[in-house]
Design a protein around this motif. Structure first.
Motif, PDB file in Angstrom:
ATOM      1  N   PHE A  76      16.082  -6.038   0.437  1.00  0.00           N
ATOM      2  CA  PHE A  76      15.031  -5.419   1.248  1.00  0.00           C
ATOM      3  C   PHE A  76      15.122  -3.900   1.161  1.00  0.00           C
ATOM      4  CE2 PHE A  76      13.556  -3.404   5.132  1.00  0.00           C
ATOM      5  CZ  PHE A  76      12.225  -3.784   5.110  1.00  0.00           C
ATOM      6  N   ALA A  77      16.336  -3.368   1.248  1.00  0.00           N
ATOM      7  CA  ALA A  77      16.508  -1.910   1.184  1.00  0.00           C
ATOM      8  C   ALA A  77      15.965  -1.358  -0.127  1.00  0.00           C
ATOM      9  CB  ALA A  77      17.984  -1.541   1.343  1.00  0.00           C
ATOM     10  N   PHE A  78      16.228  -2.065  -1.231  1.00  0.00           N
ATOM     11  CA  PHE A  78      15.731  -1.618  -2.526  1.00  0.00           C
ATOM     12  C   PHE A  78      14.205  -1.597  -2.544  1.00  0.00           C
ATOM     13  CE2 PHE A  78      14.000  -2.736  -6.685  1.00  0.00           C
ATOM     14  CZ  PHE A  78      14.382  -1.621  -7.409  1.00  0.00           C
ATOM     15  N   PHE A  79      13.591  -2.709  -2.164  1.00  0.00           N
ATOM     16  CA  PHE A  79      12.133  -2.791  -2.232  1.00  0.00           C
ATOM     17  C   PHE A  79      11.463  -1.848  -1.233  1.00  0.00           C
ATOM     18  CE2 PHE A  79      12.794  -7.040  -4.276  1.00  0.00           C
ATOM     19  CZ  PHE A  79      12.261  -6.667  -5.494  1.00  0.00           C
ATOM     20  N   TYR A  80      12.057  -1.688  -0.043  1.00  0.00           N
ATOM     21  CA  TYR A  80      11.473  -0.766   0.938  1.00  0.00           C
ATOM     22  C   TYR A  80      11.562   0.669   0.428  1.00  0.00           C
ATOM     23  CZ  TYR A  80      10.528   2.031   4.966  1.00  0.00           C
ATOM     24  OH  TYR A  80       9.982   2.971   5.791  1.00  0.00           O
ATOM     25  N   HIS A  81      12.732   1.042  -0.043  1.00  0.00           N
ATOM     26  CA  HIS A  81      12.936   2.415  -0.514  1.00  0.00           C
ATOM     27  C   HIS A  81      12.013   2.716  -1.693  1.00  0.00           C
ATOM     28  CE1 HIS A  81      15.564   5.861   0.167  1.00  0.00           C
ATOM     29  NE2 HIS A  81      15.535   6.086  -1.131  1.00  0.00           N
ATOM     30  N   PHE A  82      11.837   1.729  -2.570  1.00  0.00           N
ATOM     31  CA  PHE A  82      10.953   1.873  -3.724  1.00  0.00           C
ATOM     32  C   PHE A  82       9.492   2.025  -3.276  1.00  0.00           C
ATOM     33  CE2 PHE A  82       8.400  -0.102  -7.148  1.00  0.00           C
ATOM     34  CZ  PHE A  82       8.703   0.780  -8.173  1.00  0.00           C
ATOM     35  N   ALA A  83       9.024   1.128  -2.419  1.00  0.00           N
ATOM     36  CA  ALA A  83       7.629   1.165  -1.966  1.00  0.00           C
ATOM     37  C   ALA A  83       7.344   2.434  -1.153  1.00  0.00           C
ATOM     38  CB  ALA A  83       7.313  -0.084  -1.135  1.00  0.00           C
ATOM     39  N   ASN A  84       8.275   2.812  -0.312  1.00  0.00           N
ATOM     40  CA  ASN A  84       8.061   4.020   0.483  1.00  0.00           C
ATOM     41  C   ASN A  84       8.150   5.269  -0.390  1.00  0.00           C
ATOM     42  OD1 ASN A  84       7.390   4.857   3.152  1.00  0.00           O
ATOM     43  ND2 ASN A  84       9.430   5.755   3.335  1.00  0.00           N
ATOM     44  N   GLY A  85       8.928   5.205  -1.462  1.00  0.00           N
ATOM     45  CA  GLY A  85       8.961   6.312  -2.420  1.00  0.00           C
ATOM     46  C   GLY A  85       7.616   6.497  -3.095  1.00  0.00           C
ATOM     47  N   ILE A  86       6.944   5.392  -3.414  1.00  0.00           N
ATOM     48  CA  ILE A  86       5.599   5.476  -3.981  1.00  0.00           C
ATOM     49  C   ILE A  86       4.640   6.091  -2.959  1.00  0.00           C
ATOM     50  CG2 ILE A  86       3.636   4.098  -4.785  1.00  0.00           C
ATOM     51  CD1 ILE A  86       5.724   2.195  -6.035  1.00  0.00           C
ATOM     52  N   ARG A  87       4.805   5.713  -1.697  1.00  0.00           N
ATOM     53  CA  ARG A  87       3.991   6.306  -0.619  1.00  0.00           C
ATOM     54  C   ARG A  87       4.215   7.816  -0.558  1.00  0.00           C
ATOM     55  NH1 ARG A  87       5.270   5.575   5.603  1.00  0.00           N
ATOM     56  NH2 ARG A  87       3.267   6.105   6.525  1.00  0.00           N
ATOM     57  N   LEU A 104      -1.829   2.499   8.063  1.00  0.00           N
ATOM     58  CA  LEU A 104      -2.100   1.419   7.125  1.00  0.00           C
ATOM     59  C   LEU A 104      -1.086   1.397   5.983  1.00  0.00           C
ATOM     60  CD1 LEU A 104      -3.976  -0.901   6.300  1.00  0.00           C
ATOM     61  CD2 LEU A 104      -5.331   0.771   5.045  1.00  0.00           C
ATOM     62  N   SER A 105      -0.789   2.565   5.421  1.00  0.00           N
ATOM     63  CA  SER A 105       0.175   2.609   4.321  1.00  0.00           C
ATOM     64  C   SER A 105       1.578   2.256   4.799  1.00  0.00           C
ATOM     65  CB  SER A 105       0.158   3.975   3.636  1.00  0.00           C
ATOM     66  OG  SER A 105       0.600   4.985   4.515  1.00  0.00           O
ATOM     67  N   GLY A 106       1.925   2.632   6.018  1.00  0.00           N
ATOM     68  CA  GLY A 106       3.232   2.278   6.570  1.00  0.00           C
ATOM     69  C   GLY A 106       3.367   0.777   6.752  1.00  0.00           C
ATOM     70  N   LEU A 107       2.337   0.168   7.302  1.00  0.00           N
ATOM     71  CA  LEU A 107       2.347  -1.285   7.478  1.00  0.00           C
ATOM     72  C   LEU A 107       2.380  -1.986   6.119  1.00  0.00           C
ATOM     73  CD1 LEU A 107       2.137  -3.707   9.391  1.00  0.00           C
ATOM     74  CD2 LEU A 107      -0.344  -3.491   9.243  1.00  0.00           C
ATOM     75  N   LEU A 108       1.628  -1.455   5.175  1.00  0.00           N
ATOM     76  CA  LEU A 108       1.595  -2.025   3.828  1.00  0.00           C
ATOM     77  C   LEU A 108       2.963  -1.943   3.155  1.00  0.00           C
ATOM     78  CD1 LEU A 108      -0.351  -3.288   1.765  1.00  0.00           C
ATOM     79  CD2 LEU A 108      -0.720  -0.997   0.876  1.00  0.00           C
ATOM     80  N   VAL A 109       3.649  -0.836   3.323  1.00  0.00           N
ATOM     81  CA  VAL A 109       4.994  -0.671   2.737  1.00  0.00           C
ATOM     82  C   VAL A 109       5.938  -1.734   3.295  1.00  0.00           C
ATOM     83  CG1 VAL A 109       7.039   0.824   2.815  1.00  0.00           C
ATOM     84  CG2 VAL A 109       4.851   1.749   2.104  1.00  0.00           C
ATOM     85  N   VAL A 110       5.913  -1.952   4.595  1.00  0.00           N
ATOM     86  CA  VAL A 110       6.803  -2.939   5.208  1.00  0.00           C
ATOM     87  C   VAL A 110       6.453  -4.350   4.735  1.00  0.00           C
ATOM     88  CG1 VAL A 110       7.531  -3.971   7.395  1.00  0.00           C
ATOM     89  CG2 VAL A 110       7.303  -1.503   7.213  1.00  0.00           C
ATOM     90  N   VAL A 112       4.803  -5.292   1.981  1.00  0.00           N
ATOM     91  CA  VAL A 112       5.097  -5.441   0.553  1.00  0.00           C
ATOM     92  C   VAL A 112       6.602  -5.593   0.344  1.00  0.00           C
ATOM     93  CG1 VAL A 112       5.129  -4.149  -1.630  1.00  0.00           C
ATOM     94  CG2 VAL A 112       3.020  -4.334  -0.319  1.00  0.00           C
ATOM     95  N   SER A 113       7.390  -4.838   1.080  1.00  0.00           N
ATOM     96  CA  SER A 113       8.852  -4.923   0.956  1.00  0.00           C
ATOM     97  C   SER A 113       9.351  -6.310   1.343  1.00  0.00           C
ATOM     98  CB  SER A 113       9.522  -3.878   1.834  1.00  0.00           C
ATOM     99  OG  SER A 113       9.084  -2.597   1.496  1.00  0.00           O
ATOM    100  N   LEU A 114       8.840  -6.829   2.455  1.00  0.00           N
ATOM    101  CA  LEU A 114       9.234  -8.174   2.884  1.00  0.00           C
ATOM    102  C   LEU A 114       8.799  -9.224   1.871  1.00  0.00           C
ATOM    103  CD1 LEU A 114       8.473  -7.997   6.703  1.00  0.00           C
ATOM    104  CD2 LEU A 114      10.717  -8.232   5.637  1.00  0.00           C
ATOM    105  N   ALA A 115       7.567  -9.118   1.388  1.00  0.00           N
ATOM    106  CA  ALA A 115       7.051 -10.095   0.427  1.00  0.00           C
ATOM    107  C   ALA A 115       7.854 -10.067  -0.881  1.00  0.00           C
ATOM    108  CB  ALA A 115       5.571  -9.834   0.154  1.00  0.00           C
ATOM    109  N   ALA A 119      10.111 -13.062  -2.361  1.00  0.00           N
ATOM    110  CA  ALA A 119       9.769 -13.530  -3.710  1.00  0.00           C
ATOM    111  C   ALA A 119      10.973 -13.424  -4.652  1.00  0.00           C
ATOM    112  CB  ALA A 119       8.592 -12.738  -4.264  1.00  0.00           C
ATOM    113  N   ALA A 120      11.727 -12.353  -4.550  1.00  0.00           N
ATOM    114  CA  ALA A 120      12.904 -12.179  -5.413  1.00  0.00           C
ATOM    115  C   ALA A 120      13.954 -13.244  -5.117  1.00  0.00           C
ATOM    116  CB  ALA A 120      13.493 -10.780  -5.228  1.00  0.00           C
TER     117      ALA A 120
END
Length: 131
Positions: A76-87, A104-110, A112-115, A119-120
């Motif tokens: 989760f930390a990897f995907f959150y940090h990655f998605a928020n880095g794109i933000r 909206l982008s904050g909610l989307l980051v969370v 997407v990170s969970l999904a 999925a992984a």
């Protein structure tokens, strides 16, 4: 000398956390978690280099409930940090500073990170034949 009445900065009893501040703190915490996880990866690789007995002990640690929880948190930390880095990259180019867009982008980051985390893990269990 006369004392000057200066305004106090907001503190935790007054300040109402906003989504941007919470996600900023989470971004920093996930960065620290990723740095700590690098030590776990180094331990696992070193155990593999030391031989089968050391590698088996490391695998037992990472296969325990605590190890899996830590690995799930690292994922989760990897995907959150990655998605928020794109933000943040979008912000660097001047996009997304309106309040509605920030929320909206904050909610989307969370989400997407969970999904991506789920999925992984599903993909990893499927690849291992445990599904």
């Amino acid at each position: 000398m006369a004392t000057v009445k200066r305004p106090l900065s907001p503190h935790l009893q007054i300040y109402r956390p906003q989504i941007t501040s919470i996600l900023s703190i989470l971004h920093r915490l996930t960065g620290v978690a990723l740095a700590a996880g690098a030590f776990g990866l180094a331990y696992w690789l070193a155990a593999a280099a030391y031989g089968p007995e050391s590698f088996a002990r490391a695998n037992v640690l990472f296969a325990s409930w605590f190890g899996r929880l830590a690995l799930f948190g690292m994922t989760f930390a990897f995907f959150y940090h990655f998605a928020n880095g794109i933000r943040h990259l979008a912000w660097d180019s001047g996009i997304g500073f309106e309040m509605k867009s920030l929320r909206l982008s904050g909610l989307l980051v969370v989400l997407v990170s969970l999904a991506l985390t789920v999925a992984a893990w599903i993909a990893a269990y499927a690849a291992a034949g445990k599904l």
